[in-house]
Design a protein around this motif. Structure first.
Motif, PDB file in Angstrom:
ATOM      1  N   LEU A 162     -25.612   2.812  -0.696  1.00 15.87           N
ATOM      2  CA  LEU A 162     -25.763   4.162  -1.251  1.00 15.87           C
ATOM      3  C   LEU A 162     -26.328   4.012  -2.660  1.00 15.87           C
ATOM      4  O   LEU A 162     -25.841   3.172  -3.429  1.00 15.87           O
ATOM      5  N   THR A 163     -27.329   4.834  -3.014  1.00 11.24           N
ATOM      6  CA  THR A 163     -27.983   4.637  -4.325  1.00 11.24           C
ATOM      7  C   THR A 163     -27.935   5.903  -5.189  1.00 11.24           C
ATOM      8  O   THR A 163     -28.989   6.458  -5.523  1.00 11.24           O
ATOM      9  N   PRO A 164     -26.763   6.369  -5.566  1.00 13.24           N
ATOM     10  CA  PRO A 164     -26.709   7.581  -6.387  1.00 13.24           C
ATOM     11  C   PRO A 164     -27.066   7.302  -7.851  1.00 13.24           C
ATOM     12  O   PRO A 164     -26.843   6.194  -8.344  1.00 13.24           O
ATOM     13  N   HIS A 165     -27.619   8.302  -8.545  1.00 13.96           N
ATOM     14  CA  HIS A 165     -27.606   8.239 -10.013  1.00 13.96           C
ATOM     15  C   HIS A 165     -26.286   8.881 -10.450  1.00 13.96           C
ATOM     16  O   HIS A 165     -25.495   9.333  -9.587  1.00 13.96           O
ATOM     17  N   ALA A 166     -26.033   8.952 -11.761  1.00 15.13           N
ATOM     18  CA  ALA A 166     -24.699   9.384 -12.213  1.00 15.13           C
ATOM     19  C   ALA A 166     -24.341  10.782 -11.708  1.00 15.13           C
ATOM     20  O   ALA A 166     -23.199  11.040 -11.314  1.00 15.13           O
ATOM     21  N   GLY A 167     -25.325  11.686 -11.688  1.00 17.20           N
ATOM     22  CA  GLY A 167     -25.058  13.060 -11.238  1.00 17.20           C
ATOM     23  C   GLY A 167     -24.663  13.079  -9.763  1.00 17.20           C
ATOM     24  O   GLY A 167     -23.699  13.750  -9.367  1.00 17.20           O
ATOM     25  N   GLU A 168     -25.410  12.331  -8.950  1.00 22.78           N
ATOM     26  CA  GLU A 168     -25.084  12.275  -7.515  1.00 22.78           C
ATOM     27  C   GLU A 168     -23.753  11.577  -7.284  1.00 22.78           C
ATOM     28  O   GLU A 168     -22.982  11.961  -6.392  1.00 22.78           O
ATOM     29  N   ALA A 169     -23.475  10.566  -8.100  1.00 28.26           N
ATOM     30  CA  ALA A 169     -22.196   9.851  -7.950  1.00 28.26           C
ATOM     31  C   ALA A 169     -21.026  10.781  -8.285  1.00 28.26           C
ATOM     32  O   ALA A 169     -19.972  10.742  -7.628  1.00 28.26           O
ATOM     33  N   ALA A 170     -21.218  11.641  -9.300  1.00 28.08           N
ATOM     34  CA  ALA A 170     -20.151  12.579  -9.685  1.00 28.08           C
ATOM     35  C   ALA A 170     -19.874  13.549  -8.534  1.00 28.08           C
ATOM     36  O   ALA A 170     -18.714  13.808  -8.190  1.00 28.08           O
ATOM     37  N   GLN A 171     -20.958  14.056  -7.932  1.00 25.00           N
ATOM     38  CA  GLN A 171     -20.769  14.990  -6.800  1.00 25.00           C
ATOM     39  C   GLN A 171     -20.108  14.287  -5.619  1.00 25.00           C
ATOM     40  O   GLN A 171     -19.199  14.823  -4.983  1.00 25.00           O
ATOM     41  N   LEU A 172     -20.547  13.054  -5.371  1.00 20.38           N
ATOM     42  CA  LEU A 172     -19.972  12.308  -4.242  1.00 20.38           C
ATOM     43  C   LEU A 172     -18.489  12.040  -4.487  1.00 20.38           C
ATOM     44  O   LEU A 172     -17.642  12.255  -3.602  1.00 20.38           O
ATOM     45  N   ALA A 173     -18.171  11.599  -5.698  1.00 20.13           N
ATOM     46  CA  ALA A 173     -16.761  11.287  -6.024  1.00 20.13           C
ATOM     47  C   ALA A 173     -15.899  12.537  -5.866  1.00 20.13           C
ATOM     48  O   ALA A 173     -14.784  12.483  -5.335  1.00 20.13           O
ATOM     49  N   THR A 174     -16.420  13.669  -6.314  1.00 17.43           N
ATOM     50  CA  THR A 174     -15.657  14.922  -6.200  1.00 17.43           C
ATOM     51  C   THR A 174     -15.446  15.269  -4.726  1.00 17.43           C
ATOM     52  O   THR A 174     -14.329  15.606  -4.312  1.00 17.43           O
ATOM     53  N   ARG A 175     -16.526  15.140  -3.936  1.00 20.05           N
ATOM     54  CA  ARG A 175     -16.394  15.456  -2.500  1.00 20.05           C
ATOM     55  C   ARG A 175     -15.409  14.524  -1.809  1.00 20.05           C
ATOM     56  O   ARG A 175     -14.725  14.891  -0.865  1.00 20.05           O
ATOM     57  N   LEU A 176     -15.331  13.293  -2.315  1.00 23.89           N
ATOM     58  CA  LEU A 176     -14.416  12.329  -1.689  1.00 23.89           C
ATOM     59  C   LEU A 176     -12.976  12.504  -2.170  1.00 23.89           C
ATOM     60  O   LEU A 176     -12.088  11.758  -1.782  1.00 23.89           O
ATOM     61  N   GLY A 177     -12.762  13.472  -3.071  1.00 26.57           N
ATOM     62  CA  GLY A 177     -11.385  13.794  -3.456  1.00 26.57           C
ATOM     63  C   GLY A 177     -10.917  13.174  -4.762  1.00 26.57           C
ATOM     64  O   GLY A 177      -9.761  13.314  -5.147  1.00 26.57           O
ATOM     65  N   PHE A 178     -11.801  12.479  -5.487  1.00 24.70           N
ATOM     66  CA  PHE A 178     -11.384  11.935  -6.791  1.00 24.70           C
ATOM     67  C   PHE A 178     -11.331  13.085  -7.785  1.00 24.70           C
ATOM     68  O   PHE A 178     -12.068  14.070  -7.667  1.00 24.70           O
ATOM     69  N   SER A 179     -10.436  12.960  -8.784  1.00 26.35           N
ATOM     70  CA  SER A 179     -10.449  13.993  -9.823  1.00 26.35           C
ATOM     71  C   SER A 179     -10.074  13.385 -11.171  1.00 26.35           C
ATOM     72  O   SER A 179      -9.288  12.444 -11.248  1.00 26.35           O
TER      73      SER A 179
END
Ligand code: NAX
Ligand code: ADP
Length: 550
Positions: free
Chosen positions: A386-403
């Motif tokens: 998976l190759t996210p930049h920081a913005g995509e990583a933030a969205q992914l982390a949020t969707r995965l339930g991190f807070s």
């Protein structure tokens, strides 16, 4: 390969060496390395130690001891040296040695008035051409406090406003940046060179702290028996990993890449990606891009093959608009099919937002975490990148339930500790995560961590990520073809190293395109380079590979 270790492990490993050696022997060795680095920096400026003015910033522990012995050696060589004590304690033997060598001791820690402290610091700092930062090393905890924080805060502004910026040589780590996670939590002096003792510690390779280390010199103190926690590939490592085609090779042993890219909104995005895969040396590039972009693609890459078929790696996601249901379906199907065949898959850009749909089509597998009961989960294999930049990583982390404190995860949370987040995302998804940025971090789900810092700022241009996705597809196809020939499947470590190697090639190609040398330049007159297009990066990929291989 550059390797970094946890500071605590290095301290433990070296504790025995310190105990077995004559008193202060290792400290003197460390100080000798610092004095040599000062001399090298002065040489680069056309100056000599003799006659130069040096300010040593001295803390209360052994890091300060290193700085004081270095001050002594520099004074012995004819420098005018002042040592500013920022702690009421100072290493007693090193302090005595420095005094005896004629080092002028400025006791900042005992001043009670802030105005007196500021005047003392300003006077000493302004006349010195070199600052040696020995305030806190691996014994530090948290951001700088007290006098150390005040002095460093003032020095940062003095340096920023000075027409003749002093050279800053940090002892072991720039003071205040010793944390294991690479976070930057307070004031610190960015170093031109950091002379690190025994082995590199985590912050030397982890962003954002690593951005403040300058070039790094390691003073070998003895063998380090500790687990490696982060690595950085060099040209030689990329060459070791690269397969130079031989007489027996054909397209499929070199690796075939399938690029599934573009959507109604961004039809042409696949062009850069496919060209990058081809320029990286894929045996063949199969393309699946919207019909609207076909003519443009074949005009610049007539070698592209517009039919799917046998391939060794698949790239999905560049130019995907998640609202384009037709393309989403095609990419989900292409990725799922490849994953079920155990092929490497790069999921980039818009593809990151559809990973739940890819995961939903994968079979569940059993996972046990420590003593908790076995759970059935849907996860990727490590050869999915998976190759996210920081913005995509933030969205992914949020969707995965991190807070985080703010609820959800923000881009700024990711940027404050990229390696931590790349690691968490890799663990949670089972995939290898390449978190893109000025320093790109690759984390595998089994703990492999690489950070690559070669890219110039000019790389931050639209389409550069598409080029990277294409390069990664080709590198993974090359590795997969090799693994197929050897009869094994691509491991988590091989995937992570391949992703790091692809990042290196992308960054060096960007450097060459921008008119910069391949490596960090020494000296103060650094080239700044010029703007580039993502296509310019693609053009320079072969030259970057050649640089690694020669
Ligand atoms: N362990 C080893 O094998 C060797 C260590 N050496 C040096 O020793 C250093 C470690 O020495 P120490 O363990 O004495 O620790 P340090 O000298 O790194 O730090 C301890 C001092 O910093 C102060 N301090 C801690 N956190 C602070 C903060 N946030 N703000 C302000 N002050 C703070 C403490 O009060 C104490 O005075 C290494 O970084 C290296 O430079 C070398 O001498 C060579 C050998
Ligand atoms: N400040 C920077 N310095 C160096 N490289 C950068 C910087 N910012 C971004 N990059 C690199 O530029 C590329 C941008 O990729 P990405 O954000 O996906 O762009 P796009 O989606 O437009 O193709 C990545 O490889 C990233 O690592």
């Amino acid at each position: 390969m550059l390797r970094a270790y946890a500071s605590s492990d290095v301290r433990r490993a070296e504790g025995e060496l310190v105990a077995a050696a004559p008193q202060d022997a290792l400290m003197k060795q460390a100080a000798d390395g610092v004095a040599a680095a000062v001399s090298d920096q002065l040489t680069l400026l056309g100056a000599t130690v003799h006659g130069s003015t040096v300010l040593a910033l001295v803390g209360g522990g052994d890091n300060g001891g290193d700085a004081l012995y270095a001050a002594k050696y520099l004074a012995d060589s004819g420098a005018k040296v002042q040592a500013l004590l920022v702690s009421t304690k100072a290493h007693p033997r090193a302090l005595a040695a420095a005094k005896k060598a004629g080092v002028d001791i400025l006791d900042a820690a005992r001043l009670t008035k802030r105005s007196q402290l500021r005047a003392l610091v300003a006077e000493a700092a302004n006349k010195a051409g070199v600052w040696v930062d020995g305030i806190v090393g691996t014994g530090g905890s948290g951001p700088l406090r007290g006098t150390a924080a005040t002095v460093v805060g003032q020095l940062v502004s003095l340096r920023d406003s000075s027409p003749d910026e002093p050279v800053v040589v940090a002892v072991d780590v720039p003071s205040g940046l010793g944390g294991e996670d690479g976070k930057v939590a307070g004031p610190h002096l960015t170093a031109d060179v950091t002379v690190t003792m025994g082995a590199m510690k985590n912050p030397a390779l982890l962003p954002p702290a690593c951005n403040s280390f300058g070039s790094i010199e390691v003073v070998e103190l003895g063998p380090v028996e500790a687990p490696v926690s982060a690595c950085r590939l060099t040209a030689a490592d990329v060459a070791d990993l690269w397969k130079v085609p031989g007489r027996a090779d054909h397209k499929y042993t070199r690796g075939v890449v399938e690029v599934v890219a573009g959507s109604d909104s961004y039809p042409a995005t696949g062009i850069i990606c496919a060209r990058a895969a081809a320029r990286t040396g894929a045996g063949m590039v199969r393309v699946n891009i919207p019909a609207a972009a076909s003519a443009s693609l074949f005009a610049v890459l007539p070698e592209a093959v517009p039919v799917s078929g046998r391939s060794q790696a698949v790239v999905v996601g560049p130019g995907l608009d998640p609202k384009d249901e037709g393309r989403v379906d095609e990419m989900v199907r292409a990725a799922t099919k490849a994953i079920l065949r155990s092929l490497p898959v790069v999921v980039d850009a818009g593809g990151i937002s559809i990973i739940d749909r890819i995961l939903a089509r994968l079979p569940e597998r059993a996972e046990s975490m420590g003593s908790s009961p076995v759970r059935r989960v849907r996860k990727f294999a490590p050869n999915v990148v998976l190759t996210p930049h920081a913005g995509e990583a933030a969205q992914l982390a949020t969707r995965l339930g991190f807070s985080e404190a703010s609820g959800g995860v923000a881009r700024s949370d990711i940027e404050a500790a990229p390696a931590k987040w790349a690691g968490l995302l890799a663990e949670k998804t089972g995939a290898t995560v390449l978190l893109k940025g000025a320093v790109s971090v690759v984390c595998g789900p089994e703990g492999d961590t690489f950070t690559q810092a070669e890219a110039p700022g000019w790389t931050a241009t639209a389409g550069a990520g598409d080029a990277l996705a294409g390069i990664l597809g080709a590198v993974l196809a090359m590795e997969q073809a090799q693994a197929e020939a050897d009869g094994h499947s691509l491991s988590a470590s091989e995937t992570a190293a391949g992703a790091a190697a692809g990042t290196w090639v992308h960054s060096i190609a960007a450097r060459l395109a921008a008119g910069l040398g391949a490596g960090p330049e020494l000296g103060r007159k650094k080239k700044v380079g010029h703007p580039i297009l993502a296509s310019d990066i693609v053009q320079q990929i072969p030259a970057a590979i050649e640089l690694a291989l020669r």
